[in-house]
Design a protein around this motif. Structure first.
Motif, PDB file in Angstrom:
ATOM      1  N   GLU A  87       5.451  29.386  12.476  1.00  0.00           N
ATOM      2  CA  GLU A  87       7.042  30.044  12.198  1.00  0.00           C
ATOM      3  C   GLU A  87       7.296  28.469  12.248  1.00  0.00           C
ATOM      4  OE1 GLU A  87       8.314  32.129  15.276  1.00  0.00           O
ATOM      5  OE2 GLU A  87       7.533  33.576  14.153  1.00  0.00           O
ATOM      6  N   SER A  88       8.957  28.220  11.442  1.00  0.00           N
ATOM      7  CA  SER A  88       9.090  26.720  11.110  1.00  0.00           C
ATOM      8  C   SER A  88      10.011  27.084  13.098  1.00  0.00           C
ATOM      9  CB  SER A  88      10.200  26.681  10.157  1.00  0.00           C
ATOM     10  OG  SER A  88      11.255  27.198  10.514  1.00  0.00           O
TER      11      SER A  88
ATOM     12  N   TRP B 199      13.270  26.905  13.203  1.00  0.00           N
ATOM     13  CA  TRP B 199      14.060  27.868  12.883  1.00  0.00           C
ATOM     14  C   TRP B 199      14.655  28.712  14.048  1.00  0.00           C
ATOM     15  CZ3 TRP B 199      16.430  33.106  11.972  1.00  0.00           C
ATOM     16  CH2 TRP B 199      17.623  32.953  11.277  1.00  0.00           C
TER      17      TRP B 199
ATOM     18  N   TRP C 120      16.567  26.599  14.914  1.00  0.00           N
ATOM     19  CA  TRP C 120      16.790  24.948  15.153  1.00  0.00           C
ATOM     20  C   TRP C 120      17.851  25.290  16.366  1.00  0.00           C
ATOM     21  CZ3 TRP C 120      14.456  21.144  13.328  1.00  0.00           C
ATOM     22  CH2 TRP C 120      13.477  21.842  11.548  1.00  0.00           C
TER      23      TRP C 120
ATOM     24  N   PHE D 146       7.841  18.636  10.650  1.00  0.00           N
ATOM     25  CA  PHE D 146       9.487  19.170  10.564  1.00  0.00           C
ATOM     26  C   PHE D 146      10.278  18.492  11.005  1.00  0.00           C
ATOM     27  CE2 PHE D 146       5.480  22.544  12.169  1.00  0.00           C
ATOM     28  CZ  PHE D 146       6.137  23.626  10.938  1.00  0.00           C
TER      29      PHE D 146
ATOM     30  N   LYS E  80      13.909  18.060   7.849  1.00  0.00           N
ATOM     31  CA  LYS E  80      15.354  18.228   8.929  1.00  0.00           C
ATOM     32  C   LYS E  80      15.437  17.210   8.205  1.00  0.00           C
ATOM     33  CE  LYS E  80      18.240  19.760  12.868  1.00  0.00           C
ATOM     34  NZ  LYS E  80      18.886  18.373  12.832  1.00  0.00           N
TER      35      LYS E  80
ATOM     36  N   ILE F 224       4.382  22.386   4.899  1.00  0.00           N
ATOM     37  CA  ILE F 224       4.562  21.651   5.770  1.00  0.00           C
ATOM     38  C   ILE F 224       2.664  22.297   7.239  1.00  0.00           C
ATOM     39  CG2 ILE F 224       5.129  20.332   8.141  1.00  0.00           C
ATOM     40  CD1 ILE F 224       7.659  21.585   7.093  1.00  0.00           C
TER      41      ILE F 224
ATOM     42  N   TYR G 272       8.098  26.851   3.085  1.00  0.00           N
ATOM     43  CA  TYR G 272       9.041  27.205   3.547  1.00  0.00           C
ATOM     44  C   TYR G 272      10.438  26.555   2.494  1.00  0.00           C
ATOM     45  CZ  TYR G 272       6.332  26.487   7.951  1.00  0.00           C
ATOM     46  OH  TYR G 272       5.541  27.006   9.157  1.00  0.00           O
TER      47      TYR G 272
ATOM     48  N   MET H  62      14.304  26.017   6.032  1.00  0.00           N
ATOM     49  CA  MET H  62      13.016  27.029   6.854  1.00  0.00           C
ATOM     50  C   MET H  62      13.398  27.992   7.274  1.00  0.00           C
ATOM     51  SD  MET H  62      10.630  23.683   7.565  1.00  0.00           S
ATOM     52  CE  MET H  62      11.644  21.938   8.388  1.00  0.00           C
TER      53      MET H  62
END
Length: 394
Positions: free
Chosen positions: A77-78, A80, A82, A118, A122, A218, A223, A242
């Protein structure tokens, strides 16, 4: 007799073959067999393939990239949504003008100063959404300047194509695997309010739902990123940086289904029938349990069941009767009556049912909204999604 036959056969040998040579209207002999030589056949086939590729360039490009990279859903998982990184990356907020001489310079600056993979992406996202301004004049006039990365980098203005190409160019200059994607968004998201009627009438066949975004790799995971939809004149967003593929596939349909990054990709028909759910619906980890299509046929009451594990979130819903003028407004909704409030019932600590009692037959839009009980400073409700109910004759 034998002499006559021999003389006749001799004359036949001296005559050219009529199947091979013919005279055109100018009296010039033409060898028709020359058109069937291998080099000519290969040339015609090559030209034919070039015409096919030129006419279907988007499809061909998406097919080639999908075959080359063979993307699959991410297993990691990213960051997100965030929540701990809700501000513009410090590198971008404090970037010096001398660093912005060209795309490579920006890429080197980010790559050198940010080691987290990541956060590097961003930073690229943040640079694009702060560097560019959406060129509304393109929609208003139909005049489309160059959307190549080097050009929008200089002008600071772009439409979705330019946003995605600049993101791609900076990430590639950093050595990242990144793809430029094209596809469609839901008809409800088409920029109908901005496009003048005269442009719509000039080209009734133009697909106003076309859009461009990116995919980035990544740590062996792909993503999706849409910098255009995260750009705002008033606020900073990372909604489309993402996000989960489920959220992205509510609104985005790439030309090649592999770039949905889903084991159960949407068909175009299924895509348009989904409920319209906002990023906040997924941020709050809500689950829609009923009314699983955007359009729902009911007799007089529309019911929506939602799983809500967030005790601090209060969900409400309002309905409005709508009309659609497909010729003039391309699906733009026009409110014809004041909104009504739907009833809300708690089935269990983690499940609610919303019931909308419609006053008469017609088509109704139901907007799901939320209030944060903890955040007492919240003034406006947060949109969670929309559904549509068609009520039969009562």
């Amino acid at each position: 007799m034998f002499h006559k036959i021999k003389t006749y056969l001799g004359r036949q040998k001296l005559q050219p073959r009529s199947s091979k040579f013919k005279k055109n209207r100018f009296g010039v002999k033409i060898n028709h067999n020359q058109w069937f030589k291998p080099q000519y056949i290969i040339g015609f086939l090559t030209l034919f393939l070039v015409l096919i590729v030129e006419g279907n360039q988007n499809w061909f490009s998406s097919e080639m990239t999908a075959r080359m990279y063979q993307p699959i859903p991410a297993t990691i998982e990213s960051p997100w949504p965030w929540q701990e990184k809700t501000e513009i990356h410090d590198l971008i907020a404090n970037i010096h003008p001398n660093t912005e001489t060209d795309i490579q310079s920006v890429a080197n600056y980010i790559k050198t100063n940010e080691l987290d993979p990541f956060l590097r992406i961003k930073a690229v996202h943040d640079y694009v959404v702060t560097k560019l301004t959406y060129d509304v004049a393109v929609l208003e006039t139909g005049v489309r300047p160059s959307q190549e990365a080097r050009d929008v980098f200089k002008t600071g203005q772009a439409v979705c194509e330019g946003y995605a190409k600049l993101f791609e160019a900076i990430a590639k200059a950093m050595g990242e695997d990144v793809i430029y994607l094209e596809g469609d968004v839901r008809r409800e998201f088409a920029p109908n309010d901005v496009i003048p009627l005269n442009l719509k009438f000039l080209d009734l066949s133009y697909n106003w739902t076309r859009h461009a975004w990116n995919a980035v790799k990544i740590e062996e995971n792909w993503y999706l990123v849409d910098t255009t939809w995260d750009d705002s004149e008033t606020s900073y967003y990372t909604d489309y940086l993402m996000p989960p593929e489920r959220m992205m596939n509510i609104s985005h349909l790439p030309d090649n289904e592999n770039w949905q990054l889903s084991y159960t990709p949407n068909s175009p028909e299924k895509f348009e029938k989904q409920p319209l759910l906002t990023p906040d619906f997924f941020k709050y980890e809500l689950e829609l349990l009923s009314a699983l299509q955007y359009n729902n046929q009911v007799e007089n009451t529309g019911k929506i069941r939602i799983e809500n594990k967030n005790n601090s979130l209060e969900i409400v819903a309002l309905y409005q009767e709508i009309e659609k003028d497909k010729l003039l407004n391309f699906g733009k909704k026009e409110i014809t009556e004041e909104s009504g409030k739907c009833d809300r019932e708690k089935n269990s600590p983690e499940e609610i049912t919303i019931s909308c009692q419609f006053p008469k037959s017609g088509v109704y839009q139901v907007s799901m909204l939320s209030f944060d009980k903890v955040n007492t400073n919240q003034i406006n409700p947060i949109p969670l999604g929309e559904l549509q109910f068609t009520v039969s004759d009562l």
